[in-house]
Design a protein around this motif. Structure first.
Motif, short mmCIF file in Angstrom:
data_model
loop_
_atom_site.label_atom_id
_atom_site.label_comp_id
_atom_site.label_asym_id
_atom_site.label_seq_id
_atom_site.Cartn_x
_atom_site.Cartn_y
_atom_site.Cartn_z
N LEU A 141 -22.60 3.35 -0.70
CA LEU A 141 -22.05 4.31 0.26
C LEU A 141 -22.94 5.50 0.53
CD1 LEU A 141 -18.33 4.39 -0.93
CD2 LEU A 141 -19.31 3.15 1.00
N ASP A 142 -23.80 5.84 -0.41
CA ASP A 142 -24.66 7.01 -0.25
C ASP A 142 -25.52 6.87 1.00
OD1 ASP A 142 -25.69 9.52 -1.27
OD2 ASP A 142 -27.54 8.42 -1.68
N CYS A 143 -25.56 7.94 1.83
CA CYS A 143 -26.37 7.88 3.05
C CYS A 143 -26.89 9.27 3.40
CB CYS A 143 -25.57 7.29 4.21
SG CYS A 143 -24.23 8.34 4.79
N ASP A 144 -27.83 9.30 4.32
CA ASP A 144 -28.40 10.56 4.80
C ASP A 144 -27.62 11.10 5.99
OD1 ASP A 144 -30.82 10.53 3.07
OD2 ASP A 144 -31.24 8.70 4.20
N ILE A 145 -27.24 10.20 6.90
CA ILE A 145 -26.57 10.60 8.14
C ILE A 145 -25.26 9.83 8.28
CG2 ILE A 145 -26.72 10.66 10.66
CD1 ILE A 145 -29.75 10.81 10.41
N SER A 167 -8.98 7.25 8.51
CA SER A 167 -8.82 7.39 7.05
C SER A 167 -8.32 6.11 6.38
CB SER A 167 -7.91 8.58 6.72
OG SER A 167 -6.65 8.42 7.32
N ASN A 168 -7.53 5.31 7.06
CA ASN A 168 -7.07 4.04 6.47
C ASN A 168 -8.28 3.15 6.16
OD1 ASN A 168 -5.10 2.03 5.68
ND2 ASN A 168 -5.63 0.97 7.57
N SER A 169 -9.19 3.04 7.09
CA SER A 169 -10.40 2.25 6.88
C SER A 169 -11.26 2.88 5.80
CB SER A 169 -11.19 2.13 8.18
OG SER A 169 -12.34 1.34 8.00
N GLU A 170 -11.36 4.21 5.80
CA GLU A 170 -12.15 4.89 4.77
C GLU A 170 -11.60 4.59 3.38
OE1 GLU A 170 -13.45 8.72 7.56
OE2 GLU A 170 -12.06 9.02 5.89
N LYS A 171 -10.28 4.60 3.22
CA LYS A 171 -9.66 4.29 1.93
C LYS A 171 -10.01 2.87 1.49
CE LYS A 171 -5.72 7.33 2.59
NZ LYS A 171 -4.31 7.40 2.96
N GLU A 172 -9.96 1.93 2.43
CA GLU A 172 -10.30 0.55 2.10
C GLU A 172 -11.77 0.42 1.70
OE1 GLU A 172 -7.08 -1.77 4.95
OE2 GLU A 172 -9.12 -1.47 5.69
N ILE A 173 -12.64 1.15 2.39
CA ILE A 173 -14.06 1.14 2.05
C ILE A 173 -14.25 1.68 0.64
CG2 ILE A 173 -16.29 2.21 2.56
CD1 ILE A 173 -15.43 2.08 5.58
N GLY A 184 -14.89 12.79 15.44
CA GLY A 184 -14.61 14.01 14.70
C GLY A 184 -13.14 14.37 14.69
N SER A 185 -12.28 13.38 14.87
CA SER A 185 -10.83 13.66 14.89
C SER A 185 -10.30 13.87 13.47
CB SER A 185 -10.07 12.50 15.54
OG SER A 185 -9.96 11.42 14.65
N SER A 186 -9.12 14.45 13.39
CA SER A 186 -8.50 14.75 12.10
C SER A 186 -8.14 13.49 11.33
CB SER A 186 -7.26 15.61 12.30
OG SER A 186 -6.32 14.92 13.11
N SER A 187 -8.16 12.34 11.98
CA SER A 187 -7.81 11.08 11.33
C SER A 187 -8.98 10.46 10.57
CB SER A 187 -7.27 10.10 12.37
OG SER A 187 -8.28 9.79 13.31
N SER A 188 -10.14 11.11 10.59
CA SER A 188 -11.34 10.56 9.95
C SER A 188 -12.02 11.62 9.09
CB SER A 188 -12.33 10.08 11.01
OG SER A 188 -11.77 9.06 11.79
N SER A 189 -13.08 11.18 8.42
CA SER A 189 -13.89 12.08 7.58
C SER A 189 -13.05 12.75 6.50
CB SER A 189 -14.62 13.12 8.43
OG SER A 189 -15.52 12.50 9.31
N SER A 190 -12.34 11.92 5.74
CA SER A 190 -11.51 12.43 4.65
C SER A 190 -12.38 13.03 3.56
CB SER A 190 -10.66 11.30 4.06
OG SER A 190 -11.49 10.33 3.45
N GLU A 191 -11.80 13.90 2.77
CA GLU A 191 -12.52 14.55 1.67
C GLU A 191 -13.16 13.50 0.75
OE1 GLU A 191 -12.52 17.96 0.64
OE2 GLU A 191 -11.19 18.80 2.16
N ALA A 192 -12.38 12.51 0.35
CA ALA A 192 -12.87 11.49 -0.58
C ALA A 192 -14.03 10.70 0.02
CB ALA A 192 -11.74 10.55 -0.99
N LEU A 251 -16.14 11.66 2.43
CA LEU A 251 -17.32 12.52 2.53
C LEU A 251 -17.97 12.73 1.17
CD1 LEU A 251 -16.15 15.20 5.13
CD2 LEU A 251 -17.62 13.20 5.51
N ASP A 252 -17.15 12.88 0.14
CA ASP A 252 -17.71 13.04 -1.21
C ASP A 252 -18.47 11.79 -1.63
OD1 ASP A 252 -16.70 15.60 -1.38
OD2 ASP A 252 -14.94 15.01 -2.56
N ALA A 253 -17.96 10.62 -1.28
CA ALA A 253 -18.58 9.36 -1.69
C ALA A 253 -19.89 9.08 -0.95
CB ALA A 253 -17.61 8.19 -1.49
N ILE A 254 -19.94 9.40 0.33
CA ILE A 254 -21.15 9.06 1.09
C ILE A 254 -22.25 10.10 0.89
CG2 ILE A 254 -19.88 7.73 2.80
CD1 ILE A 254 -20.42 10.16 4.73
#
Length: 167
Positions: free
Chosen positions: A88-92, A73-79, A99-107, A109-112
């Motif tokens: 950021l928009d993607c298909d896959i 999530s830290n890297s996701e926030k920076e991205i 798939g750990s709890s430390s990744s795939s934050s709501e924000a 997932l909404d952005a991609i």
């Protein structure tokens, strides 16, 4: 960060005469019709090796996939602070950190806005990956989820207009 594996890989490449190219966030390059855009890492002082994960968006025609490595999530926030919209928009999405709890934050997932998540993890792994709240976040966004622990190797092929799953 130079771990033993990383150092051995670089020395092995040099011994073979292989050119090593270092990339950083914001770099892009093409290989034929493929476009590679590097989204992370965005910092320079991380304590967790996962924060150094190279996050890459690969685009072919109108299809794209984001490969996250072990980014959390830290890297996701920076991205999210640096990139937006079509960047950021993607298909896959190759799910971050198995798939750990430390990744795939709501924000994130909404952005991609991906339609598919691929989770690379082993059956009955000691970490409990994938994490149920992550699977729930995917379900809330109607993402189709494929898991290597359940299905083995997962292959998608793009014709530039759509991805097709290969048996």
């Amino acid at each position: 960060d130079e771990t033993g594996d990383y150092t051995r890989m670089i020395k092995g490449a040099e011994k073979q005469g292989t050119k090593v190219t270092y990339v950083e966030s914001g770099n892009t390059f093409s290989l034929g019709e493929l476009q590679f855009s590097f989204l992370a890492p965005n910092g320079t002082d991380y304590n967790d090796l996962n924060d150094w994960s190279l996050v890459t968006k690969v685009t072919y025609g109108s299809t794209s996939i984001i490969l996250t490595g072990d980014a959390e999530s830290n890297s996701e926030k920076e991205i999210l602070a640096k990139y937006s919209g079509s960047q950021l928009d993607c298909d896959i999405l190759k799910s971050g950190h198995h798939g750990s709890s430390s990744s795939s934050s709501e924000a994130f997932l909404d952005a991609i806005d991906a339609e598919i998540a691929v989770i690379s993890c082993g059956t009955g792994n000691k970490y409990g990956h994938p994490n149920q709240p992550v699977l729930d976040r995917y379900a809330e966004r109607d993402m189709t989820v494929y898991r290597t622990a359940l299905e083995g190797t997962i292959v998608f092929v793009s014709n530039g207009a759509e991805f097709v799953r290969q048996p």
